[in-house]
Design a protein around this motif. Structure first.
Motif, PDB file in Angstrom:
ATOM      1  N   ILE A 135       0.869  -1.179   0.000  1.00 37.15           N
ATOM      2  CA  ILE A 135       0.000   0.000   0.000  1.00 37.15           C
ATOM      3  C   ILE A 135       0.903   1.226   0.000  1.00 37.15           C
ATOM      4  O   ILE A 135       1.766   1.379   0.865  1.00 37.15           O
ATOM      5  N   MET A 136       0.719   2.061  -0.999  1.00 31.98           N
ATOM      6  CA  MET A 136       1.463   3.322  -1.066  1.00 31.98           C
ATOM      7  C   MET A 136       0.482   4.437  -0.734  1.00 31.98           C
ATOM      8  O   MET A 136      -0.458   4.677  -1.488  1.00 31.98           O
ATOM      9  N   ALA A 137       0.687   5.083   0.405  1.00 28.38           N
ATOM     10  CA  ALA A 137      -0.259   6.114   0.845  1.00 28.38           C
ATOM     11  C   ALA A 137       0.392   7.485   0.738  1.00 28.38           C
ATOM     12  O   ALA A 137       1.373   7.770   1.422  1.00 28.38           O
ATOM     13  N   SER A 138      -0.136   8.311  -0.135  1.00 27.92           N
ATOM     14  CA  SER A 138       0.484   9.606  -0.407  1.00 27.92           C
ATOM     15  C   SER A 138       0.095  10.641   0.638  1.00 27.92           C
ATOM     16  O   SER A 138      -0.975  10.571   1.240  1.00 27.92           O
ATOM     17  N   GLY A 139       0.982  11.605   0.826  1.00 31.42           N
ATOM     18  CA  GLY A 139       0.667  12.761   1.657  1.00 31.42           C
ATOM     19  C   GLY A 139      -0.285  13.680   0.912  1.00 31.42           C
ATOM     20  O   GLY A 139      -0.675  13.421  -0.230  1.00 31.42           O
ATOM     21  N   PHE A 140      -0.661  14.751   1.569  1.00 25.44           N
ATOM     22  CA  PHE A 140      -1.578  15.705   0.966  1.00 25.44           C
ATOM     23  C   PHE A 140      -0.818  16.682   0.074  1.00 25.44           C
ATOM     24  O   PHE A 140       0.394  16.778   0.124  1.00 25.44           O
ATOM     25  N   VAL A 141      -1.573  17.432  -0.703  1.00 23.14           N
ATOM     26  CA  VAL A 141      -0.996  18.525  -1.466  1.00 23.14           C
ATOM     27  C   VAL A 141      -1.559  19.817  -0.894  1.00 23.14           C
ATOM     28  O   VAL A 141      -2.765  19.933  -0.699  1.00 23.14           O
ATOM     29  N   THR A 142      -0.675  20.748  -0.584  1.00 18.73           N
ATOM     30  CA  THR A 142      -1.141  22.061  -0.148  1.00 18.73           C
ATOM     31  C   THR A 142      -0.870  23.052  -1.272  1.00 18.73           C
ATOM     32  O   THR A 142      -0.120  22.769  -2.207  1.00 18.73           O
ATOM     33  N   LEU A 143      -1.491  24.209  -1.157  1.00 22.77           N
ATOM     34  CA  LEU A 143      -1.360  25.221  -2.205  1.00 22.77           C
ATOM     35  C   LEU A 143      -0.758  26.461  -1.562  1.00 22.77           C
ATOM     36  O   LEU A 143      -1.416  27.110  -0.746  1.00 22.77           O
ATOM     37  N   GLY A 144       0.498  26.746  -1.920  1.00 22.55           N
ATOM     38  CA  GLY A 144       1.171  27.890  -1.315  1.00 22.55           C
ATOM     39  C   GLY A 144       1.193  27.792   0.200  1.00 22.55           C
ATOM     40  O   GLY A 144       1.022  28.783   0.898  1.00 22.55           O
ATOM     41  N   GLY A 145       1.345  26.557   0.710  1.00 25.05           N
ATOM     42  CA  GLY A 145       1.454  26.350   2.152  1.00 25.05           C
ATOM     43  C   GLY A 145       0.113  26.212   2.862  1.00 25.05           C
ATOM     44  O   GLY A 145       0.070  25.917   4.045  1.00 25.05           O
ATOM     45  N   LYS A 146      -0.986  26.414   2.153  1.00 25.26           N
ATOM     46  CA  LYS A 146      -2.301  26.277   2.792  1.00 25.26           C
ATOM     47  C   LYS A 146      -3.105  25.191   2.093  1.00 25.26           C
ATOM     48  O   LYS A 146      -2.813  24.805   0.969  1.00 25.26           O
ATOM     49  N   GLY A 147      -4.137  24.737   2.753  1.00 26.00           N
ATOM     50  CA  GLY A 147      -4.960  23.674   2.188  1.00 26.00           C
ATOM     51  C   GLY A 147      -5.728  24.144   0.962  1.00 26.00           C
ATOM     52  O   GLY A 147      -6.010  25.333   0.817  1.00 26.00           O
ATOM     53  N   PHE A 148      -6.026  23.228   0.069  1.00 27.41           N
ATOM     54  CA  PHE A 148      -6.942  23.543  -1.023  1.00 27.41           C
ATOM     55  C   PHE A 148      -8.320  23.778  -0.416  1.00 27.41           C
ATOM     56  O   PHE A 148      -8.693  23.147   0.565  1.00 27.41           O
ATOM     57  N   SER A 149      -9.075  24.674  -0.984  1.00 29.79           N
ATOM     58  CA  SER A 149     -10.436  24.883  -0.522  1.00 29.79           C
ATOM     59  C   SER A 149     -11.325  25.010  -1.747  1.00 29.79           C
ATOM     60  O   SER A 149     -11.294  26.020  -2.440  1.00 29.79           O
TER      61      SER A 149
END
Ligand SMILES: [Zn+2]
Length: 717
Positions: free
Chosen positions: A337-351
């Motif tokens: 199982i390969m579990a990826s981290g999140f992606v943030t946008l310019g240091g903040k969460g996507f909204s």
């Protein structure tokens, strides 16, 4: 038991966490799919027979809730998104061998069959449970229809996941102080008969399974902690119309009569049928190409390899529930199982609700090549680390590594070769370069066996870097006249290196490497070339090349950033004017893929309605609120969100636990004036006592403070 290294002589299947048919895809979502595609392509480059499958996740309450709001059927609603995804993935060269969906006949039949198998094997039983119910609307409230407080961490939890808090899966009836997410009505718990899958019986099996499991370490370590704290059986049915019916003819472990079986009007929980789509999609692929070409039963039931690529928020489903289901129904377990981290946008969460996102189609509309984003997402950090996307960093990686290193080496080499020799000179590769290619192939092979697509990408970029040094060191342009043999050797070596780069970099940049393959005059598809082809002599002739990558100018980045900022501002303004319409919509709660960071400020879209009932002044006086000052702050071990604070409140120093770990730099906090509720009953969170409550506003835990010089310990009234 350790696994045989890739490539094996058994067929492999690589799957990606199903996108939940509930909203547009943005760059953050693409990380898992790009990761899965790169990994599947890389396995094939190693010579491993591989099927790459996925499908849309159609069921569950978020789809039902949102379809209802749009006044369409859940099927119609979900199918529309399904079609969108089906079109979007190929635009990023995410090339599934089969892309199905969970509502199709293959998955429906297979799901019911597996549930029957689990029941026949004695793994399913009936139990009376408390189900949230809206008495005003006369409606049961499964999963996302209910929200309240997480019993484990105290955060606000919605439905079946504590996704703003401890990330736990929540069973029906567990949420405290439930309210309907549709009407806001306080909910009651009613007793209902439901079906349970006895996950707890698999504790020993799962403990051993995790020891065998390969992939990213987060997929092993987190489940070990969950097992240690004791596995709960899993309610696998819901009071809902939308979903796959619980098979009425399934045997009941503890019920004699089928006549009044509870299964009649229940559907299966979405998390039962969603992962089964991995099998259903593989089966559809087999049916299309013929089982002589690819036999779906090999990986799932015979001898084969299963690799799941997912977002890290769905580890529990894939490393606990899913292997238990597979094992209980006599299927094979996943190898990795390969579990990826999140992606943030310019240091903040996507909204998504704030339009604070770079959308998949928007990226393409800007005219950027999909391979640039594939490279960025695949190599910007380790797979399990969070990756930040910003247009500046994107430009930097593209210009430095793709244009400056790889593109530059290939272009100058092929241009020199074409102009002086009409292609590859007539000689053979030097030992030095052949050895260096062998080293790159070894690095690439090791990276794939280590489940690191970043290292696989680096193997190619490092080889290109070597190429640049090699050509610079040997200066063939100075040798052409004085020592033509030496010049031919250098350029031949560079053509060989370019060919090896096309093979090794193809999993990350398939279209670009396809063009490089053509520039080299090679025949066939570069995607079919295995690592040994990197050593094969280049075919001779080719003409002048074209540049593989285009530089991104700084002004372009400025314009893109401005566009993004303006859009966020507009979306925020819209929301402020809409704030009085309460809206249960938060489409980010994807069931299977939520590989973006917590939606940092999406809640502003749904300003909580003001409570109508009034409290007396006496009631208010009951609350002892004080000015305090943080003395020390540290994270609570094993808790993603919780921080342990020592707060001076004049009379004494208090220990508080607050869900601010990821929202504040803890080292900055000592010395900060804060406001706390001093007489709240104590609680224990993750084994740490919390003696009071820190007051903070909103999803980002904006800390309350004073603006005058009220001394520490002052009571607030
Ligand atoms: Zn929680």
């Amino acid at each position: 038991m350790s696994h045989e290294e890739f490539p094996t002589d058994r067929p492999a299947v690589v799957t990606c966490g199903l996108p939940y048919a509930n909203g547009d895809l943005h760059v953050g979502h693409l990380r898992t799919y790009v990761g899965g595609d790169v990994y599947a392509r890389a396995l094939e480059t190693l010579g491993q027979e591989t099927a790459f499958v996925c499908g849309s996740d159609m069921h569950g309450t978020p789809v039902a809730v949102n379809a209802d709001k749009e006044g369409v059927s859940p099927e119609e609603f979900a199918l529309e998104w399904h079609e969108t995804y089906k079109e979007t993935f190929p635009q990023f060269d995410i090339a599934f061998d089969n892309y199905g969906h969970t509502h199709d006949a293959t998955n429906t039949e297979l799901t019911q069959e597996i549930v029957r198998d689990l029941a026949a094997n004695g793994h399913i039983y009936e139990k009376e449970i408390m189900v949230a119910y809206d008495p005003i609307e006369d409606q049961h409230l499964p999963d996302r229809y209910v929200e309240g407080t997480c019993p484990y961490c105290g955060e606000t939890a919605r439905g079946d996941e504590c996704d703003d808090g401890c990330q736990r899966h929540l069973e029906p009836g567990e949420i405290e102080d439930p309210v309907s997410s549709i009407t806001g009505n306080p909910a009651e718990y009613h007793e209902r008969t439901h079906k349970f899958f006895e996950v707890s019986e698999f504790t020993e099996y799962l403990t051993d399974f995790l020891d065998r499991l390969e992939g990213t370490s987060n997929a092993q370590n987190q489940p070990r902690e969950w097992i240690e704290s004791g596995l709960q059986d899993w309610c696998i049915t819901r009071d809902l119309d939308w979903g796959i019916d619980y098979p009425e003819d399934a045997a009941d472990a503890d019920s004699d009569s089928d006549a009044d079986s509870a299964g009649d009007d229940l559907v299966l929980y979405v998390w039962v049928d969603a992962p089964i789509e991995y099998i259903a999609s593989t089966k559809q692929y087999s049916e299309r190409v013929g089982s002589d070409t690819y036999d779906w039963e090999q990986p799932w039931k015979g001898a084969g390899e299963i690799v799941h690529v997912i977002g890290r928020d769905i580890i529990q489903h894939h490393a606990i529930f899913w292997p238990a289901m597979l094992h209980g129904a006599d299927y094979n377990e996943p190898r990795a199982i390969m579990a990826s981290g999140f992606v943030t946008l310019g240091g903040k969460g996507f909204s998504t609700s704030r339009n604070r996102a770079v959308w998949a189609d928007e990226y393409l509309d800007e005219g950027f090549h999909p391979d640039l984003l594939r490279y960025y997402l695949a190599t910007n950090g380790g797979f399990q680390q969070d990756v930040d996307f910003s247009w500046e960093k994107f430009r930097d990686r593209v210009n430095t590594e793709l244009v400056g290193t790889l593109g530059n080496f290939v272009y100058r080499s092929l241009l020199f070769a074409a102009r002086n020799y009409d292609g590859a000179p007539d000689t053979t590769v030097s030992d030095e370069v052949d050895d260096r290619i062998a080293e790159a192939v070894d690095d690439f092979t090791a990276a794939i066996n280590d489940y690191s697509i970043r290292k696989a990408g680096n193997a190619a970029i490092d080889l290109a870097q070597f190429g640049n040094e090699y050509i610079q060191r040997n200066e063939p342009w100075n040798l052409v006249d004085d020592d033509p043999d030496a010049a031919e050797q250098v350029i031949y070596d560079c053509v060989q290196l370019s060919k090896a780069l096309a093979v090794l970099f193809q999993p990350i940049a398939p279209e670009t490497c396809g063009r490089l393959w053509e520039q080299l005059g090679e025949t066939g598809a570069v995607a079919d070339a295995t690592v040994d082809v990197a050593h094969e002599a280049p075919q001779g002739e080719f003409g002048e090349p074209e540049e593989l990558f285009e530089k991104i100018e700084a002004e372009r980045v400025e314009a893109l950033n401005e566009k993004l900022e303006q859009r966020v501002a507009e979306a925020t303004a819209d929301e402020e004017t809409d704030a009085d319409t309460t809206d249960a919509d938060e489409t980010d709660d994807d069931t299977m893929t939520d590989d973006t960071a917590t939606d940092d400020d999406a809640q502003a879209a749904d300003l909580e309605p003001i409570r109508e009932e009034r409290i007396s002044f006496e009631d208010f006086q009951e609350i002892d609120i004080r000015v305090g000052e943080i003395v020390a702050a540290e994270g609570v071990e094993d808790a993603d969100k919780l921080a342990k604070l020592q707060v001076d409140i004049g009379h004494e120093e208090r220990q508080l636990v607050a869900g601010i770990k990821q929202l504040h730099d803890l080292s900055d906090l000592p010395g900060t004036r804060v406001i706390i509720v001093a007489n709240l009953e104590t609680a224990e969170l993750f084994g740490v006592e919390s003696n009071g409550m820190l007051l903070a506003a909103g999803e980002e835990a904006d800390l309350l403070t004073t603006h005058g010089d009220a001394p520490i310990g002052t009571r607030i009234q």
